[in-house]
Enzyme design. Structure first.
Site, PDB file in Angstrom:
ATOM      1  N   ASP A  73      20.937  40.210 -18.475  1.00  0.00           N
ATOM      2  CA  ASP A  73      21.470  39.608 -17.509  1.00  0.00           C
ATOM      3  C   ASP A  73      21.716  38.151 -17.773  1.00  0.00           C
ATOM      4  O   ASP A  73      20.994  37.278 -17.185  1.00  0.00           O
ATOM      5  CB  ASP A  73      20.590  39.867 -16.295  1.00  0.00           C
ATOM      6  CG  ASP A  73      21.524  39.964 -14.958  1.00  0.00           C
ATOM      7  OD1 ASP A  73      22.666  39.601 -15.033  1.00  0.00           O
ATOM      8  OD2 ASP A  73      20.825  39.737 -14.078  1.00  0.00           O
ATOM      9  N   TYR A  95      21.028  36.267 -27.614  1.00  0.00           N
ATOM     10  CA  TYR A  95      20.477  37.422 -28.111  1.00  0.00           C
ATOM     11  C   TYR A  95      21.890  38.165 -28.460  1.00  0.00           C
ATOM     12  O   TYR A  95      22.865  38.168 -27.639  1.00  0.00           O
ATOM     13  CB  TYR A  95      19.932  38.247 -27.304  1.00  0.00           C
ATOM     14  CG  TYR A  95      18.351  37.809 -26.927  1.00  0.00           C
ATOM     15  CD1 TYR A  95      17.327  38.249 -27.705  1.00  0.00           C
ATOM     16  CD2 TYR A  95      18.297  36.692 -25.912  1.00  0.00           C
ATOM     17  CE1 TYR A  95      15.957  37.637 -27.510  1.00  0.00           C
ATOM     18  CE2 TYR A  95      16.971  36.311 -25.678  1.00  0.00           C
ATOM     19  CZ  TYR A  95      15.706  36.722 -26.546  1.00  0.00           C
ATOM     20  OH  TYR A  95      14.638  36.376 -26.302  1.00  0.00           O
ATOM     21  N   GLU A  99      19.919  49.809 -25.908  1.00  0.00           N
ATOM     22  CA  GLU A  99      19.231  48.448 -25.989  1.00  0.00           C
ATOM     23  C   GLU A  99      19.167  47.783 -24.658  1.00  0.00           C
ATOM     24  O   GLU A  99      19.424  48.479 -23.453  1.00  0.00           O
ATOM     25  CB  GLU A  99      20.667  47.873 -26.366  1.00  0.00           C
ATOM     26  CG  GLU A  99      20.917  48.092 -27.999  1.00  0.00           C
ATOM     27  CD  GLU A  99      22.185  47.466 -28.248  1.00  0.00           C
ATOM     28  OE1 GLU A  99      22.611  46.014 -27.685  1.00  0.00           O
ATOM     29  OE2 GLU A  99      22.766  47.896 -29.610  1.00  0.00           O
ATOM     30  N   CYS A 123       3.684  14.309   4.986  1.00  0.00           N
ATOM     31  CA  CYS A 123       3.018  13.926   6.003  1.00  0.00           C
ATOM     32  C   CYS A 123       2.492  12.652   5.606  1.00  0.00           C
ATOM     33  O   CYS A 123       2.416  12.240   4.331  1.00  0.00           O
ATOM     34  CB  CYS A 123       1.646  14.803   5.818  1.00  0.00           C
ATOM     35  SG  CYS A 123       0.372  13.974   6.600  1.00  0.00           S
ATOM     36  N   CYS A 132      -5.312  12.872   6.094  1.00  0.00           N
ATOM     37  CA  CYS A 132      -5.050  14.273   6.123  1.00  0.00           C
ATOM     38  C   CYS A 132      -5.931  15.394   5.687  1.00  0.00           C
ATOM     39  O   CYS A 132      -6.011  15.171   4.095  1.00  0.00           O
ATOM     40  CB  CYS A 132      -3.553  14.649   5.783  1.00  0.00           C
ATOM     41  SG  CYS A 132      -2.993  16.330   6.085  1.00  0.00           S
ATOM     42  N   LYS A 155      22.492  51.136 -15.065  1.00  0.00           N
ATOM     43  CA  LYS A 155      21.749  49.911 -14.422  1.00  0.00           C
ATOM     44  C   LYS A 155      20.501  50.488 -13.773  1.00  0.00           C
ATOM     45  O   LYS A 155      20.275  51.707 -13.336  1.00  0.00           O
ATOM     46  CB  LYS A 155      23.089  49.484 -13.283  1.00  0.00           C
ATOM     47  CG  LYS A 155      24.026  49.017 -13.879  1.00  0.00           C
ATOM     48  CD  LYS A 155      23.742  47.421 -14.119  1.00  0.00           C
ATOM     49  CE  LYS A 155      25.216  46.690 -14.141  1.00  0.00           C
ATOM     50  NZ  LYS A 155      25.773  46.305 -12.994  1.00  0.00           N
ATOM     51  N   LYS A 178      19.917  45.547 -21.455  1.00  0.00           N
ATOM     52  CA  LYS A 178      21.130  44.845 -20.985  1.00  0.00           C
ATOM     53  C   LYS A 178      20.629  43.679 -20.470  1.00  0.00           C
ATOM     54  O   LYS A 178      20.156  43.493 -19.195  1.00  0.00           O
ATOM     55  CB  LYS A 178      21.767  45.949 -19.857  1.00  0.00           C
ATOM     56  CG  LYS A 178      23.258  45.457 -19.376  1.00  0.00           C
ATOM     57  CD  LYS A 178      24.022  46.171 -18.411  1.00  0.00           C
ATOM     58  CE  LYS A 178      25.265  45.591 -18.077  1.00  0.00           C
ATOM     59  NZ  LYS A 178      25.435  44.269 -17.841  1.00  0.00           N
ATOM     60  N   CYS A 213      -2.877  17.262  10.272  1.00  0.00           N
ATOM     61  CA  CYS A 213      -3.509  16.244  10.837  1.00  0.00           C
ATOM     62  C   CYS A 213      -2.700  15.427  12.051  1.00  0.00           C
ATOM     63  O   CYS A 213      -3.221  14.266  12.559  1.00  0.00           O
ATOM     64  CB  CYS A 213      -3.866  15.289   9.632  1.00  0.00           C
ATOM     65  SG  CYS A 213      -2.242  14.320   9.080  1.00  0.00           S
ATOM     66  N   CYS A 228       2.649  16.377  11.285  1.00  0.00           N
ATOM     67  CA  CYS A 228       1.922  17.181  10.277  1.00  0.00           C
ATOM     68  C   CYS A 228       1.038  18.330  11.006  1.00  0.00           C
ATOM     69  O   CYS A 228       0.474  18.150  11.851  1.00  0.00           O
ATOM     70  CB  CYS A 228       0.991  16.229   9.592  1.00  0.00           C
ATOM     71  SG  CYS A 228      -0.243  17.396   8.454  1.00  0.00           S
TER      72      CYS A 228
END
Ligand code: IVH
Length: 678
Positions: free
Chosen positions: A119, A227, A115, A430, A436, A318, A117, A415, A412
């Site tokens: 997480d 699940y 199956e 900015c 700009c 794993k 695994k 510009c 920025c």
């Protein structure tokens, strides 16, 4: 026999280190190291203990499961403890697992169930006569936290069991994992990044954080899924004789199980399936960190039994970590459409899970501070499946003396306008606005994008050339381009045909929808969904322009901050001028049709008892405005019961059927979240 004197000290050090990481992982939801690193430390301790059992420490974690439950939820003791699984990491260990199984089952055929695994977070679900009575986290395996209300908000989880094929058991305890599927995780993090809020390190943390919310309305807003992977108790017994059959049996009651699972006749086949699943990992909807191998036959499982706190009939295999170490070469700041400055780390290119990663976003200055990342640092870059690569951890122990701290630029980078970071906001921006070039180009790109005005011919190459020629200073200029045919034809490689195609695409874009137009304007905080909600609520552009803060805040999906941004947008003279020009150019749309997307669309709600702050009529109107049907009686199809004072039989019935119940305060909080205020 003499032993190296440092063995107990080594054990002590490992135990303390593991305890620290366990606390960070289980209790704080903030892992401090990679799972694979944790596993390595754990394995090292186990090996030492096997070699030197005489030094075994009383508090070793190798004979327990994990962290303690937080005190904020009620604690519940598991009737059947939630145990752990042993781990294998290499083919040799897998074959050793098979050898031990066979040794205990002489002359028997063994099939393995392989199956995914998951997480996520293990939970246990307790159903009586088919009704979900309680949901409890694994906690330390003996005692977990009661999180029933949060779990009831998980959409793919059956709250009431019914099956046309099977009688419903009197008692059923199902074990499985709560996860946040990858797509939902990325969306949630993107939303949080846009709001400058804290990001979740990975889907597991996002799922854990969501389940730990004391307010079920928050859990409800998170895209969680459940699940199933096992049955702890079933009365009367289910009569299935294998693991795989019992999972298939669960699906008849509406439980989801892993997208993939295999029955294997040999351990070689198990290895093959493991390799296949590892290849498929990126395409799976959910995050996995390996496979679980279980002896399929339930009688054989019983014969094998348990060793300490782990079944002898199952093990986790794993995957190798999809994280890699590399160094940060530089950190650049990118300027977005709305002026937001985003730091991007330029990495020494590194292969992570088969893909070369050379750039990774650090999202915002807060994230840089949180990670304490500096130029020159060694970092772990993590990537799993299609989850965007990210810096998961900085290794200060490898920090060179020359490492440079990262500061927010004062100007920025495009510009030179001052960078501002309004108080209470996490995002720097900015202040140059459309002066700009970065913001201008991004605003135009956004305006022509598919979900906005969809001007396919106006790709990046065109936009850049036109900006250069000073023909495109803002989005309204798009509709004057036809006056500059000759100039366009002079652009290298732009023939008669491509210029005509561009003009046609621009002409076609004039017929649009109000929602697409609002979205195209690029108002801060107004994404596609919000734009749709605004169009549905206000129906005309004039009404939206005239709306005040209060009216805007009542729109589903619009919070106080976005409401302010909308008001600001329509107050700026420059924006009004652009709007005028766009409308004068002939952009138009049909009147929006009645609302179709509402957050509670199709749900059936019931109100009972006396509400103190509003009448039932008003509560009904709020629900209806969000698309819910308000019914007078409870059934298993009822989504939620709003229970005021002196709620009687309806409350009892809802509890019996496992229907979610909200009190008045919770109801008002949920309504406010959807913009429905008293
Ligand atoms: S079966 C006796 N099946 O892995 C324990 N566990 O490391 C039987 N897990 O706490 C567990 N996917 O949360 C099983 N398909 C799966 C699983 C799975 C993930 C988790 C589970 C467990 C942990 C142990």
């Amino acid at each position: 026999m003499t032993h190296d004197v440092s063995i107990p000290a080594q054990m002590r050090q490992l135990i303390d280190l593991l305890a620290q990481h366990n606390h960070a992982y289980y209790v704080m939801d903030q892992p401090t190291i990679e799972d694979s690193e944790y596993d390595q430390l754990f394995q090292q301790l186990k090996t030492l203990e096997a070699q030197y059992p005489e030094y075994l420490q009383a508090d070793t974690p190798t004979d327990k499961v994990g962290g303690k439950a937080l005190p904020k939820f009620e604690n519940v003791t598991h009737v059947v403890p939630m145990l752990s699984l042993g781990n294998v990491f290499h083919q040799d260990d897998l074959f050793e697992f098979d050898r031990k199984v066979k040794e205990r089952l002489p002359h028997q055929q063994v099939q393995y169930d392989v199956e995914l695994k998951f997480d996520g977070l293990a939970i246990s679900l307790w159903y009586e006569h088919g009704v979900l009575i309680r949901a409890v986290t694994r906690g330390d395996g003996e005692t977990g936290e009661l999180i029933t209300e949060n779990v009831k908000t998980i959409r793919n989880l059956p709250k009431v069991l019914c099956s046309t094929h099977q009688p419903v058991p009197e008692l059923l305890e199902v074990r499985g994992e709560v996860l946040m599927p990858k797509a939902g995780f990325e969306k949630l993090n993107a939303q949080n990044a846009a709001k400058g809020e804290k990001l979740f390190a990975n889907p597991r943390n996002a799922a854990a954080g969501s389940l730990r919310q004391l307010d079920p309305a928050i859990a409800r807003s998170r895209p969680l899924a459940f699940y199933a992977y096992g049955i702890a108790q079933c009365q009367p017994h289910h009569e299935q004789s294998t693991m795989s059959a019992s999972l298939a049996w669960l699906t008849q009651f509406g439980f989801a199980i892993g997208e993939q699972h295999f029955i294997c006749d040999s351990i070689e086949e198990v290895q093959q399936r493991y390799d296949e699943i590892n290849q498929l990992r990126a395409q799976l909807k959910v995050e996995i960190d390996g496979v679980v191998i279980k002896v399929d036959d339930l009688k054989q499982q019983q014969q094998l039994g348990f060793l300490s706190r782990e079944p002898r009939w199952a093990t986790a295999y794993k995957f190798p970590a999809v994280a890699a170490l590399t160094t940060i070469e530089n950190i650049d700041w990118q300027v977005g459409r709305t002026g937001t400055l985003t730091p991007v780390a330029r990495l020494n290119p590194v292969a992570v899970g088969g893909v070369i990663v050379s750039n990774v976003t650090l999202h915002n200055i807060g994230e840089i501070h949180r990670l304490d990342v500096r130029i020159g640092d060694t970092v772990s870059v993590y990537r799993s499946g299609d989850v965007i690569p990210k810096v998961e951890k900085v290794w200060p122990e490898f920090r060179p003396q020359t490492a440079l701290a990262v500061h927010l630029p004062e100007q920025c980078p495009v510009c030179d306008s001052p960078v501002v970071m309004p108080e209470g906001e996490a995002l720097a921006r900015c202040s140059g606005g459309l002066y700009c070039a970065a913001q201008r180009i991004e605003a135009i790109r956004h305006f022509v994008s598919r979900k906005a005005l969809d001007i396919e011919g106006l790709g990046d190459r065109w936009v850049e050339s036109l900006l250069h020629l000073d023909l495109l200073n803002n989005v309204a200029d798009i509709y004057s381009l036809h006056q500059h045919r000759e100039q366009l034809l002079s652009i290298e490689k732009m023939g008669e045909k491509s210029v005509q195609n561009l003009f046609d695409a621009i002409e076609n874009s004039k017929k649009t929808t109000l929602a697409a137009f609002i979205y195209a304007l690029g108002i801060r905080g107004v994404g596609e969904t919000t734009a749709r909600m605004l169009a549905q609520t206000f129906q005309t552009l004039d009404a939206l322009q005239a709306a005040d803060l209060e009216a805007l805040k009542k729109t589903p999906d619009v919070g106080a901050i976005t409401a302010e941004w909308i008001v600001d947008f329509f107050q700026a003279p420059h924006n009004l001028e652009v709007l005028q020009r766009l409308l004068a150019a002939g952009i138009h749309w049909d009147a929006p049709i009645a609302p179709t997307r509402q957050p509670l669309n199709g749900e059936s709600w019931v109100i009972t008892g006396t509400l103190s702050q509003m009448g039932r009529d008003q509560a009904t109107q709020m629900l209806q405005a969000l698309g819910a049907r308000v019914s007078g009686s409870i059934s298993s199809k009822t989504k939620c019961l709003v229970a005021g004072e002196k709620a009687g039989s309806k409350l009892e019935k809802a509890e019996k059927l496992g229907v979610s119940v909200m009190n008045e305060t919770e109801f008002l909080a949920l309504m406010a979240e959807y913009g429905q205020n008293l």
